[in-house]
Design a protein around this motif. Structure first.
Motif, mmCIF file in Angstrom:
data_model
loop_
_atom_site.group_PDB
_atom_site.id
_atom_site.type_symbol
_atom_site.label_atom_id
_atom_site.label_comp_id
_atom_site.label_asym_id
_atom_site.label_seq_id
_atom_site.Cartn_x
_atom_site.Cartn_y
_atom_site.Cartn_z
ATOM 1 N N GLU A 52 -3.950 11.310 6.171
ATOM 2 C CA GLU A 52 -3.612 10.158 5.325
ATOM 3 C C GLU A 52 -2.458 9.403 5.985
ATOM 4 O O GLU A 52 -1.440 10.002 6.351
ATOM 5 N N THR A 53 -2.617 8.094 6.098
ATOM 6 C CA THR A 53 -1.501 7.292 6.584
ATOM 7 C C THR A 53 -0.435 7.138 5.499
ATOM 8 O O THR A 53 0.749 6.989 5.820
ATOM 9 N N HIS A 54 -0.871 7.173 4.229
ATOM 10 C CA HIS A 54 0.085 7.020 3.133
ATOM 11 C C HIS A 54 -0.578 7.403 1.820
ATOM 12 O O HIS A 54 -1.794 7.598 1.761
ATOM 13 N N ILE A 55 0.241 7.534 0.781
ATOM 14 C CA ILE A 55 -0.283 7.742 -0.572
ATOM 15 C C ILE A 55 -0.742 6.378 -1.073
ATOM 16 O O ILE A 55 0.052 5.507 -1.386
ATOM 17 N N HIS A 56 -2.035 6.188 -1.143
ATOM 18 C CA HIS A 56 -2.618 4.854 -1.325
ATOM 19 C C HIS A 56 -2.344 4.264 -2.701
ATOM 20 O O HIS A 56 -2.315 4.971 -3.706
ATOM 21 N N ASN A 57 -2.191 2.946 -2.707
ATOM 22 C CA ASN A 57 -1.977 2.210 -3.950
ATOM 23 C C ASN A 57 -3.224 1.492 -4.440
ATOM 24 O O ASN A 57 -3.256 1.050 -5.591
ATOM 25 N N ASP A 58 -4.244 1.344 -3.580
ATOM 26 C CA ASP A 58 -5.388 0.539 -4.002
ATOM 27 C C ASP A 58 -6.681 1.331 -4.134
ATOM 28 O O ASP A 58 -7.706 0.763 -4.482
ATOM 29 N N TYR A 59 -6.651 2.643 -3.873
ATOM 30 C CA TYR A 59 -7.844 3.446 -4.141
ATOM 31 C C TYR A 59 -7.469 4.915 -4.260
ATOM 32 O O TYR A 59 -6.407 5.349 -3.818
ATOM 33 N N VAL A 60 -8.355 5.663 -4.871
ATOM 34 C CA VAL A 60 -8.193 7.111 -4.996
ATOM 35 C C VAL A 60 -8.764 7.755 -3.736
ATOM 36 O O VAL A 60 -9.898 7.484 -3.349
ATOM 37 N N THR A 61 -7.978 8.594 -3.102
ATOM 38 C CA THR A 61 -8.412 9.192 -1.847
ATOM 39 C C THR A 61 -9.460 10.284 -2.040
ATOM 40 O O THR A 61 -9.471 10.980 -3.056
ATOM 41 N N GLY A 62 -10.295 10.430 -1.030
ATOM 42 C CA GLY A 62 -11.215 11.562 -0.964
ATOM 43 C C GLY A 62 -10.749 12.599 0.029
ATOM 44 O O GLY A 62 -11.450 13.585 0.294
ATOM 45 N N GLY A 63 -9.543 12.373 0.587
ATOM 46 C CA GLY A 63 -9.070 13.240 1.658
ATOM 47 C C GLY A 63 -8.899 14.691 1.264
ATOM 48 O O GLY A 63 -9.288 15.604 2.016
ATOM 49 N N LEU A 64 -8.323 14.926 0.096
ATOM 50 C CA LEU A 64 -8.081 16.303 -0.326
ATOM 51 C C LEU A 64 -9.387 17.063 -0.515
ATOM 52 O O LEU A 64 -9.556 18.183 -0.010
#
Length: 450
Positions: A52-64
């Motif tokens: 992750e480049t950052h804790i996103h503000n515009d979408y929910v991540t699928g990274g985890l």
């Protein structure tokens, strides 16, 4: 090094699959990870790292979820406060992904703990800049609160120069934002690809050598962003789960009627032309499939604490469920069918007029007001003389400012005015939907404010 771009045009973002032919890294995964899984299978590579480049503000991540599913290392900045296990990574730290060398570079500005990743393989470099350096601009710096904006904007200017020192000019540049996302601080260039060196001569973060001027100009040009952003950071820090993308069983007519009678959020996904001519009274028009407008504007004004019900054909409902999951609107209910009137026969059917600019000129009495629901910066750039201005994202809370009687509603293209017209009718108003491009209004003969 092979880089596969995973486009999410509905949000104006990109994710990336990077591999050496055997081992892979995924950067800034969207929540619907099945798209990534299909690409992994197609490439025949093993996923060992997710970043992750950052804790996103515009979408929910699928990274985890992606990392857990494939037992991959989940690279998240060690400085970020999160409630899940991750592989902490810090500025200057490198990891090996097969034959790829992946170096984390601190590039604060979009967020305090933002990282970019410089990936190298056989002398070839690629920079994954997240919300730092974009094509022609940088990530916006006001998402963490006004008290942080000035400092983060200075950080953004310095971070661009840090990246310029960490990577070669010919390094391919792969930002996450900047393709229509409101996370961009300026308009996208429309470019589909670029290099770091190309940005040196085309991006204002590099061409403006005066740091104070850059900071003041960027902040002065920041505009409103969707309300749903406030939900994304907390969701990502908490550790999102995998979404349920299945279409639910269709609501029976009695339940759909009960929800409409109760004033619940029931969204009609059909195109705005069909909606204006016939719809279930009390529904709200959000035409599906109009680029990123559906997700952006529904997420902008939908109250997250409410239950959402979708009405439309199965394909639109299925696609809408996927899109909404990316911004944390999970498990909406649905009434599936081609004809809404058949889904709830006991609910009254309604309609309202829909016109173009010629219809405004020929049919509108002079005393009937025009309502402009575009954003503030659009209205300030140009507007119809005498038009009332209430942006769509403020309409529900400012409904008491809407005059009584017939109201002629326009936006930039007809999409937002279609949503606004349905909200106005739902509130007991009498709208006429102007379904036309605003940039054609003056040529059609509408008087513009001087």
């Amino acid at each position: 090094m092979d880089v596969t771009v995973i486009e999410t045009p509905q949000l104006g973002d990109r994710s990336y699959l990077v591999h050496d032919g055997k081992v892979a890294l995924v950067i800034d995964a969207q929540r619907d990870i099945d798209r990534v899984e299909a690409l992994l299978e197609e490439a025949g590579v093993k996923l060992t790292h997710v970043a992750e480049t950052h804790i996103h503000n515009d979408y929910v991540t699928g990274g985890l979820v992606l990392a857990q599913k494939y037992q991959a290392d989940y690279l998240v900045n060690a400085a970020d406060t999160v409630s899940f296990e991750r592989t902490p990574i810090a500025d200057g730290q490198s990891v090996q992904v097969g034959e790829l060398s992946v170096k984390a570079v601190a590039t604060p500005g979009h967020t305090h703990h933002h990282l970019s990743f410089v990936v190298e393989h056989d002398g070839e470099q690629a920079v994954f800049s997240g919300g730092s350096v974009l094509y022609g601009s940088v990530g916006r710096t006001d998402l963490l609160g006004s008290e942080h904006t000035v400092g983060l904007t200075h950080d953004q200017w310095a971070s661009a120069r840090r990246l310029a020192k960490e990577a070669k000019e010919q390094a391919a540049l792969y930002p996450t934002h900047g393709f229509g996302s409101f996370c961009s601080s300026g308009p996208a260039t429309g470019a589909g690809e670029s290099t770091l060196g190309e940005q040196f001569s085309t991006n204002h973060v590099f061409t403006d050598a005066d740091e104070e001027h850059f900071v003041s100009e960027l902040i002065a040009n920041l505009t409103a962003y969707p309300n749903y952003y406030v939900h994304m950071g907390p969701a990502n820090a908490a550790g999102p789960t995998e979404p349920n993308l299945a279409v639910p069983d269709s609501l029976d007519p009695a339940e759909l009627k009960a929800r409409l009678d109760a004033g619940e959020w029931v969204v009609d996904l059909r195109n705005r032309v069909a909606y204006s001519s016939e719809h279930l009274k009390g529904t709200i028009s959000f035409e599906y499939g109009n680029g990123g407008s559906f997700t952006t504007f529904l997420g902008w004004i939908f109250p997250y604490e409410k239950q959402l019900t979708l009405v439309g054909d199965r394909e639109d409902v299925e696609n809408a469920i996927r899109d909404l999951s990316r911004i944390g609107i999970d498990s909406p209910d649905a009434a599936v069918g081609e004809n809404p009137a058949e889904l709830a026969p006991e609910v009254p059917v309604s309609s309202y007029p829909r016109v173009g600019w010629a219809g405004v000129l020929s049919d509108r009495p002079d005393q009937e007001p025009i309502l402009d629901v575009r954003r503030a910066e659009e209205y300030e750039a140009s507007h119809i003389d005498g038009a009332i201005h209430i942006p769509l994202h403020e309409l529900i809370t400012r409904m008491d400012e809407v005059p009584e009687g017939r109201l002629w509603v326009h936006c930039g293209s007809g999409y937002r005015s279609g949503v606004a017209a349905s909200l106005l009718e739902r509130a007991g108003k009498d709208p006429v939907h102007i379904d036309a491009m605003f940039d054609k209004a003056a040529d059609a003969g509408l008087p513009m404010a001087s």
